[in-house]
Design a protein around this motif. Sequence first.
Motif: not given
Length: 271
Positions: A252-271
Amino acid sequence: MGSLITALASYCDIKQRGGRWILRIDDIDPLRTDHRAIANITRTLHAHGLISDAVPRQQSSFVTRYERALQQLLGLSFYCRCSRNELKDIKLYPGYCRAIKEKSSNCAVRIRVDNRRRSFADALKGDHDYVPSDEFGDFVIWRKDDLVTYHLATACDDAMDYSHILRGDDLFEMTAPQLFIMEKLGLSPPEYAHIPILTYADGTKLSKQSRAPALDTATPEVNIRHALEFLGQNPPTNLMSVNEWIDWAVRQWRLEAVPPQLKPYIASDLA
Ligand SMILES: [Zn+2]
């Protein structure tokens, strides 16, 4: 998580092109090389299904290659005796030692740059124009302590061993000086793509120095899904094994889908 994102992106990108993904360990500085950390990186990549298609290359075993490149560049270079102190607060090297052609102890080798405008393409960021003398100036290709610099080693290896370089945006500004070296060595450059790096909400990079939390290698499936989310790849929510995730990601990889800026890393979002 930041390293996993870049590794996974480069893996998917090259695998989708039918290429091979080859791990390289940049260990040119023996004092800074941590063998336990290297083993840990390899183990973590393995746990996430990212396995090098050839024996990982260690820059420390390619010193002859770098010495040969240095010999080729000596005609365009000079010996710099400036101390770190003399050059502090100076952004572009002012050419103090340009006339020094005699090697002496405790001197670095700098390559002389010119003012011709050049350009390179980045698959994600588009074309980048640069003038070497304005953007980076005469730069060090061999260190005072007789070690190859990151720029020279990387330029040699990237041009000689790789067709595609996908790496973090924090290395974007390294590209122009490395291309300058490749040009002077008569090497064809690889194709480049620089993807945004993972940051905290305040914009600082996740790194060992900023005490980024280590990946939980007990949950690689979850880590891969989070990495794909950061990369804008829209991963499904169903449960999959590591191998199924990697197969999905490559397909499924699409290089063009990579956003210009990644959403910030917030540990609790990854729980
Ligand atoms: Zn100097």
